[in-house]
Design an enzyme around this catalytic site. Structure first.
Site, mmCIF file in Angstrom:
data_model
loop_
_atom_site.group_PDB
_atom_site.id
_atom_site.type_symbol
_atom_site.label_atom_id
_atom_site.label_comp_id
_atom_site.label_asym_id
_atom_site.label_seq_id
_atom_site.Cartn_x
_atom_site.Cartn_y
_atom_site.Cartn_z
ATOM 1 N N HIS A 209 0.793 -1.232 0.000
ATOM 2 C CA HIS A 209 0.000 0.000 0.000
ATOM 3 C C HIS A 209 0.824 1.280 0.000
ATOM 4 O O HIS A 209 0.271 2.367 -0.085
ATOM 5 C CB HIS A 209 -0.949 0.026 1.199
ATOM 6 C CG HIS A 209 -0.257 0.355 2.493
ATOM 7 N ND1 HIS A 209 0.580 -0.519 3.125
ATOM 8 C CD2 HIS A 209 -0.271 1.483 3.246
ATOM 9 C CE1 HIS A 209 1.048 0.037 4.212
ATOM 10 N NE2 HIS A 209 0.567 1.246 4.323
HETATM 11 C C1 UD1 Z 1 -1.980 5.572 6.100
HETATM 12 C C2 UD1 Z 1 -0.673 5.988 6.767
HETATM 13 C C3 UD1 Z 1 0.338 4.871 6.638
HETATM 14 C C4 UD1 Z 1 -0.208 3.556 7.124
HETATM 15 C C5 UD1 Z 1 -1.524 3.260 6.430
HETATM 16 C C6 UD1 Z 1 -2.167 1.983 6.915
HETATM 17 C C7 UD1 Z 1 -0.056 8.377 6.667
HETATM 18 C C8 UD1 Z 1 0.814 9.353 5.988
HETATM 19 N N1 UD1 Z 1 -0.092 7.157 6.095
HETATM 20 O O1 UD1 Z 1 -1.731 5.401 4.725
HETATM 21 O O2 UD1 Z 1 1.483 5.184 7.388
HETATM 22 O O3 UD1 Z 1 0.720 2.532 6.863
HETATM 23 O O4 UD1 Z 1 -2.418 4.357 6.682
HETATM 24 O O5 UD1 Z 1 -3.317 1.682 6.159
HETATM 25 O O6 UD1 Z 1 -0.673 8.692 7.649
HETATM 26 N N2 UD1 Z 1 -9.155 5.135 1.910
HETATM 27 C C9 UD1 Z 1 -10.390 4.556 1.887
HETATM 28 N N3 UD1 Z 1 -10.979 4.238 3.088
HETATM 29 C C10 UD1 Z 1 -10.371 4.467 4.283
HETATM 30 C C11 UD1 Z 1 -9.115 5.064 4.295
HETATM 31 C C12 UD1 Z 1 -8.500 5.376 3.100
HETATM 32 O O7 UD1 Z 1 -10.967 4.325 0.841
HETATM 33 O O8 UD1 Z 1 -10.966 4.145 5.340
HETATM 34 C C13 UD1 Z 1 -8.491 5.447 0.606
HETATM 35 C C14 UD1 Z 1 -8.726 6.860 0.163
HETATM 36 O O9 UD1 Z 1 -8.816 6.853 -1.204
HETATM 37 C C15 UD1 Z 1 -7.455 7.561 0.587
HETATM 38 C C16 UD1 Z 1 -6.415 6.462 0.417
HETATM 39 O O10 UD1 Z 1 -7.087 5.262 0.745
HETATM 40 O O11 UD1 Z 1 -7.192 8.677 -0.172
HETATM 41 C C17 UD1 Z 1 -5.213 6.640 1.288
HETATM 42 O O12 UD1 Z 1 -5.588 6.801 2.667
HETATM 43 P P1 UD1 Z 1 -4.647 7.665 3.661
HETATM 44 O O13 UD1 Z 1 -5.189 7.618 5.032
HETATM 45 O O14 UD1 Z 1 -4.356 8.979 3.056
HETATM 46 O O15 UD1 Z 1 -3.276 6.913 3.620
HETATM 47 P P2 UD1 Z 1 -2.924 5.374 3.664
HETATM 48 O O16 UD1 Z 1 -2.321 5.038 2.344
HETATM 49 O O17 UD1 Z 1 -4.043 4.526 4.174
#
Ligand code: UD1
Length: 365
Positions: A209
């Site tokens: 991821h």
């Molecule tokens: C975040 C953390 C990362 C951790 C990971 C675990 C930061 C910088 N990154 O990354 O360190 O390893 O979480 O999962 O804080 N999304 C959904 N549903 C959700 C959450 C996210 O669909 O419940 C999608 C959205 O499109 C979002 C993307 O995933 O834009 C990324 O989510 P985000 O929280 O920005 O970062 P992660 O890649 O999950």
């Protein structure tokens, strides 16, 4: 007479929940602590957040900040604005933040500006790669924290080298292993029967991821080429993170996933059943490097660096980078090696109690 001390715990993203759950439970035994749980809502899907609260026995959060997804600046800023109001209202004696996600850093900045003491659980880890957003979050959070609770001795060394006063640093061990040990008896292989059709000990588990791996088609393709090689030997079970699912569709890679058993993100115990019964783990996660070490399952980390070197020196982890040939070479090496791993010092399931003792000393004496 001892006054009650109010402690705010901040969670936001999936890897936070298993770190706060054992701590809240251990602190419950101390009558002078009033605990408040704040969920920033950085992760919001049932499978990324909601389910974990129930499964890990976390209390219903006192406040949900509902920040959701966004760019780093937007997400950090939204947490800061909402969390400042919470702190002004609740006036805590301590703010506890865990790990390295955006919510961790945002809450730490807010508390520091309001001169509220901060405890950082999982302090001192460094990948020395500032292109990784988590590294920026770690550096800023540790710079501001009053109590730096480290999972391994390398954390202490990193902090001392950065000039952190030694009296702020406490080596307490790895709190994620508290949760892992507690749930392992429930993580039997038969939990998975209806979810994935694989044989115990004869499959690989994949998680992927990191933006640096999945946001660039060339890197993603290079990794997939190596994974297809592994898939010729055994099925690869792949619970897909929402970010990665979007990229697979965007880059037209869905069709390339034969030999893979794709699933939705799994709950904590189901995922532990999957990893603890696997032949090998393939990942770019931080926490999974530690969990595989605690479980004694070989792990290939598809990154150029790690903030968790102890999983290589003591554990089952191998850093293999993201080039096809390197991943394949690492895979064959891991399959051919059988050195019994050593469980790192204080990864013993009692970290939450040690942290509670540190908080008692800090807040009540
Ligand atoms: C975040 C953390 C990362 C951790 C990971 C675990 C930061 C910088 N990154 O990354 O360190 O390893 O979480 O999962 O804080 N999304 C959904 N549903 C959700 C959450 C996210 O669909 O419940 C999608 C959205 O499109 C979002 C993307 O995933 O834009 C990324 O989510 P985000 O929280 O920005 O970062 P992660 O890649 O999950």
């Amino acid at each position: 007479m001892t006054h009650t001390r109010t402690v705010i715990h901040v969670v936001g993203a999936r890897p936070n929940f298993m770190k706060i759950a054992p701590l809240m439970e251990a602190m419950h035994a101390e009558p002078h602590f009033r605990q408040v749980l704040i969920n920033t809502g950085q992760h919001y899907d049932e499978k990324m957040a909601g389910g974990f609260f129930r499964e890990l026995n976390l209390p219903v959060p006192d406040r949900d900040l509902g920040v959701g997804s966004g760019s780093h600046a937007v997400q950090t800023a939204k947490v800061m604005i909402a969390f400042e109001e919470v702190c002004l209202d609740i006036k805590p004696d301590l703010v506890v933040v865990v790990g390295d996600v955006n919510s961790t850093m945002a809450a730490a900045i807010v508390a520091a500006k309001l001169v509220i003491p901060i405890a950082h659980v999982e302090a001192g880890l460094r990948s020395r790669d500032r292109a990784m957003p988590e590294e920026v979050n770690r550096i800023v959070t540790d710079r501001l924290a009053d109590l730096l609770l480290t999972p391994s001795r390398d954390g202490d060394e990193n902090l001392l080298a950065e000039g952190v006063p030694p009296e702020r640093i406490r080596f307490v061990g790895n709190i994620m292993i508290d949760t892992l040990r507690r749930h392992l008896p429930m993580a039997r292989f038969d939990r998975l029967r209806d979810k994935v059709a694989v044989e115990q000990g004869r499959y690989a588990v994949l998680t992927l991821h990191r933006p640096s791996n999945v946001d660039h088609p060339e890197t993603f393709n290079a990794i997939l080429a190596a994974l297809k090689h592994v898939a010729r030997d055994m099925p690869i079970v792949f619970p897909v993170h929402p970010r990665t699912r979007t990229r697979l569709a965007e880059f037209g890679l869905d069709a390339a996933m034969s030999g893979f058993v794709l699933t939705e993100p799994l709950g904590y115990t189901d995922f532990l059943s999957l990893t603890s019964n696997a032949r090998i783990i393939l990942t770019d996660s931080g926490g999974l490097q530690e969990e595989s070490t605690a479980l004694g399952i070989p792990c290939l980390t598809m990154r150029e660096n790690t903030e968790r070197p102890i999983t290589i020196t003591h554990g089952t982890n191998r850093l293999v980078g993201t080039r096809t040939a390197d991943i394949i070479a690492g895979y064959h090496e891991a399959m051919a090696t059988n050195t019994p791993p050593r469980v790192p010092e204080l990864w013993d399931g009692h970290t939450a109690e040690r942290i509670t003792d540190v908080f008692r000393g800090f807040l009540l004496s």
